[in-house]
Design a protein around this motif. Sequence first.
Motif, PDB file in Angstrom:
ATOM      1  N   HIS A  77       7.481  -1.528  -6.756  1.00 44.75           N
ATOM      2  CA  HIS A  77       7.880  -2.394  -5.644  1.00 44.75           C
ATOM      3  C   HIS A  77       8.193  -1.530  -4.424  1.00 44.75           C
ATOM      4  O   HIS A  77       9.327  -1.064  -4.261  1.00 44.75           O
ATOM      5  N   PRO A  78       7.221  -1.283  -3.529  1.00 45.41           N
ATOM      6  CA  PRO A  78       7.426  -0.368  -2.391  1.00 45.41           C
ATOM      7  C   PRO A  78       8.617  -0.719  -1.511  1.00 45.41           C
ATOM      8  O   PRO A  78       9.302   0.169  -1.010  1.00 45.41           O
ATOM      9  N   GLN A  79       8.867  -2.020  -1.322  1.00 44.56           N
ATOM     10  CA  GLN A  79       9.979  -2.416  -0.457  1.00 44.56           C
ATOM     11  C   GLN A  79      11.312  -1.977  -1.062  1.00 44.56           C
ATOM     12  O   GLN A  79      12.202  -1.506  -0.344  1.00 44.56           O
ATOM     13  N   TRP A  80      11.446  -2.103  -2.354  1.00 45.75           N
ATOM     14  CA  TRP A  80      12.668  -1.660  -3.012  1.00 45.75           C
ATOM     15  C   TRP A  80      12.817  -0.143  -2.912  1.00 45.75           C
ATOM     16  O   TRP A  80      13.915   0.361  -2.681  1.00 45.75           O
ATOM     17  N   ILE A  81      11.710   0.572  -3.095  1.00 46.83           N
ATOM     18  CA  ILE A  81      11.736   2.030  -3.001  1.00 46.83           C
ATOM     19  C   ILE A  81      12.199   2.453  -1.615  1.00 46.83           C
ATOM     20  O   ILE A  81      13.031   3.365  -1.468  1.00 46.83           O
ATOM     21  N   ASN A  82      11.683   1.806  -0.595  1.00 44.45           N
ATOM     22  CA  ASN A  82      12.076   2.129   0.774  1.00 44.45           C
ATOM     23  C   ASN A  82      13.560   1.865   1.008  1.00 44.45           C
ATOM     24  O   ASN A  82      14.256   2.660   1.653  1.00 44.45           O
ATOM     25  N   MET A  83      14.055   0.742   0.473  1.00 45.92           N
ATOM     26  CA  MET A  83      15.478   0.421   0.605  1.00 45.92           C
ATOM     27  C   MET A  83      16.339   1.471  -0.091  1.00 45.92           C
ATOM     28  O   MET A  83      17.376   1.894   0.432  1.00 45.92           O
ATOM     29  N   ILE A 120      11.955   9.496 -10.635  1.00 43.30           N
ATOM     30  CA  ILE A 120      10.880  10.121 -11.414  1.00 43.30           C
ATOM     31  C   ILE A 120       9.624   9.260 -11.383  1.00 43.30           C
ATOM     32  O   ILE A 120       8.513   9.745 -11.143  1.00 43.30           O
ATOM     33  N   TYR A 121       9.800   7.967 -11.612  1.00 42.31           N
ATOM     34  CA  TYR A 121       8.638   7.073 -11.671  1.00 42.31           C
ATOM     35  C   TYR A 121       8.022   6.825 -10.294  1.00 42.31           C
ATOM     36  O   TYR A 121       6.816   6.595 -10.186  1.00 42.31           O
ATOM     37  N   ALA A 122       8.825   6.885  -9.239  1.00 37.48           N
ATOM     38  CA  ALA A 122       8.338   6.522  -7.904  1.00 37.48           C
ATOM     39  C   ALA A 122       7.803   7.698  -7.106  1.00 37.48           C
ATOM     40  O   ALA A 122       7.216   7.498  -6.045  1.00 37.48           O
ATOM     41  N   SER A 123       7.990   8.921  -7.595  1.00 37.98           N
ATOM     42  CA  SER A 123       7.609  10.104  -6.824  1.00 37.98           C
ATOM     43  C   SER A 123       6.517  10.878  -7.533  1.00 37.98           C
ATOM     44  O   SER A 123       6.700  11.315  -8.676  1.00 37.98           O
ATOM     45  N   GLU A 124       5.405  11.065  -6.845  1.00 35.89           N
ATOM     46  CA  GLU A 124       4.300  11.839  -7.399  1.00 35.89           C
ATOM     47  C   GLU A 124       4.707  13.288  -7.635  1.00 35.89           C
ATOM     48  O   GLU A 124       4.166  13.964  -8.527  1.00 35.89           O
ATOM     49  N   GLU A 125       5.695  13.773  -6.855  1.00 35.81           N
ATOM     50  CA  GLU A 125       6.137  15.158  -6.984  1.00 35.81           C
ATOM     51  C   GLU A 125       6.774  15.456  -8.340  1.00 35.81           C
ATOM     52  O   GLU A 125       6.909  16.612  -8.718  1.00 35.81           O
ATOM     53  N   TYR A 174       5.666  15.437   9.285  1.00 32.95           N
ATOM     54  CA  TYR A 174       5.702  14.341   8.313  1.00 32.95           C
ATOM     55  C   TYR A 174       4.918  13.136   8.816  1.00 32.95           C
ATOM     56  O   TYR A 174       5.073  12.702   9.955  1.00 32.95           O
ATOM     57  N   LEU A 175       4.069  12.596   7.945  1.00 29.53           N
ATOM     58  CA  LEU A 175       3.310  11.392   8.271  1.00 29.53           C
ATOM     59  C   LEU A 175       4.111  10.180   7.817  1.00 29.53           C
ATOM     60  O   LEU A 175       4.389  10.010   6.622  1.00 29.53           O
ATOM     61  N   LEU A 176       4.475   9.337   8.771  1.00 29.84           N
ATOM     62  CA  LEU A 176       5.336   8.200   8.461  1.00 29.84           C
ATOM     63  C   LEU A 176       4.684   7.236   7.483  1.00 29.84           C
ATOM     64  O   LEU A 176       5.376   6.494   6.786  1.00 29.84           O
ATOM     65  N   ALA A 177       3.352   7.234   7.427  1.00 30.15           N
ATOM     66  CA  ALA A 177       2.649   6.336   6.510  1.00 30.15           C
ATOM     67  C   ALA A 177       2.459   6.965   5.128  1.00 30.15           C
ATOM     68  O   ALA A 177       1.880   6.347   4.239  1.00 30.15           O
ATOM     69  N   SER A 178       2.962   8.187   4.944  1.00 33.76           N
ATOM     70  CA  SER A 178       2.763   8.894   3.686  1.00 33.76           C
ATOM     71  C   SER A 178       3.549   8.244   2.556  1.00 33.76           C
ATOM     72  O   SER A 178       4.641   7.706   2.757  1.00 33.76           O
ATOM     73  N   GLU A 179       2.975   8.298   1.343  1.00 33.34           N
ATOM     74  CA  GLU A 179       3.686   7.784   0.170  1.00 33.34           C
ATOM     75  C   GLU A 179       4.721   8.790  -0.324  1.00 33.34           C
ATOM     76  O   GLU A 179       5.616   8.445  -1.080  1.00 33.34           O
ATOM     77  N   LYS A 180       4.590  10.044   0.095  1.00 36.45           N
ATOM     78  CA  LYS A 180       5.563  11.066  -0.282  1.00 36.45           C
ATOM     79  C   LYS A 180       6.837  10.875   0.536  1.00 36.45           C
ATOM     80  O   LYS A 180       6.780  10.670   1.742  1.00 36.45           O
ATOM     81  N   SER A 181       7.992  10.941  -0.125  1.00 34.48           N
ATOM     82  CA  SER A 181       9.247  10.763   0.592  1.00 34.48           C
ATOM     83  C   SER A 181       9.488  11.930   1.536  1.00 34.48           C
ATOM     84  O   SER A 181       9.046  13.061   1.288  1.00 34.48           O
ATOM     85  N   ARG A 192      20.630   3.546  10.474  1.00 33.07           N
ATOM     86  CA  ARG A 192      19.246   3.118  10.663  1.00 33.07           C
ATOM     87  C   ARG A 192      18.345   3.780   9.640  1.00 33.07           C
ATOM     88  O   ARG A 192      18.677   4.836   9.111  1.00 33.07           O
ATOM     89  N   PRO A 193      17.170   3.206   9.354  1.00 35.45           N
ATOM     90  CA  PRO A 193      16.251   3.816   8.380  1.00 35.45           C
ATOM     91  C   PRO A 193      15.812   5.207   8.828  1.00 35.45           C
ATOM     92  O   PRO A 193      15.667   5.478  10.018  1.00 35.45           O
ATOM     93  N   ILE A 194      15.591   6.087   7.842  1.00 32.85           N
ATOM     94  CA  ILE A 194      15.150   7.453   8.123  1.00 32.85           C
ATOM     95  C   ILE A 194      13.857   7.449   8.928  1.00 32.85           C
ATOM     96  O   ILE A 194      13.704   8.217   9.890  1.00 32.85           O
ATOM     97  N   ASN A 195      12.914   6.591   8.547  1.00 36.64           N
ATOM     98  CA  ASN A 195      11.616   6.571   9.237  1.00 36.64           C
ATOM     99  C   ASN A 195      11.747   6.214  10.712  1.00 36.64           C
ATOM    100  O   ASN A 195      10.975   6.687  11.547  1.00 36.64           O
ATOM    101  N   GLU A 196      12.729   5.375  11.034  1.00 32.41           N
ATOM    102  CA  GLU A 196      12.942   5.024  12.437  1.00 32.41           C
ATOM    103  C   GLU A 196      13.412   6.244  13.228  1.00 32.41           C
ATOM    104  O   GLU A 196      12.950   6.490  14.353  1.00 32.41           O
TER     105      GLU A 196
END
Length: 253
Positions: free
Chosen positions: A178-184, A220-225, A65-72, A4-8
């Motif tokens: 593409h946020p959906q791809w990043i989440n996948m 690298i490109y998808a993470s602000e960190e 952790y905030l589930l709506a956060s853009e940080k992984s 299952r997804p981590i966020n779940e």
Amino acid sequence: MLDRPINELLHQAQAGNNNERDLLIDYYRPFIIRAVSHVCKRQVGWNQDEASIGIIAFNEAIDRYLLASEKSFDNFAYMVIHHRLIDEFRRQGKYMQLESAIWDRRHAELDQSPLEVASSLEIFEREQAAEALAEELRLYDVTLQQYGIDLEELEEVSPKHRDTRAQLIRIARIFSEHPQWINMLRTTKKLPAKEMLTVFKVSSKTLERNRKYLIALILIYASEEFKRIKTTVSFAEGGVEEDARNRHENHKR
């Protein structure tokens, strides 16, 4: 491997489901011990106090952790572990010698000329920036290992041809938008190859052959960190066909 997804699982754990929390901790045990070892700059075993602090910090990360956060979640958990270990080192007085040395240096600066002080500050700022980049690289290394990639092997898996590297860089840039791809990717630890092939004119063999290099770029490109890494590493220009971005935009509509 989680089914299952981590966020779940995070949502369930935050709601008080201890079974889901235990499942997360068990899945992340290799991540936790690597993170602790990175911060301590030595190999740490599960029977050591630092590992216990890592587990406690990871539990804290689950709760905060905030589930709506853009940080992984991976990066957030690493930073919580890092901060808790540093706090513990300070409590034990392991930073006293370092803080004393800093005080002595600042005290000595009082006898320096303005030019010497400015030069010392410039050196100090460069040292701080270098340490920040080093810490970012440690986080990057821990994150890569979640995808079965070692930082040291990136040069080995890097495509030999410049055009291929440039092509993959362009793919990574578009992918990161593409946020959906990043989440996948973050959930499955795999590239969504089927979806990517509808946007990019590349073969499935090309994606698979360059999987590690491409994932490393995407992170690298998808993470602000990892913004320091992105600005420090020299990337080639060019690459994917010019209409790839247009196909990407049409695909999102």
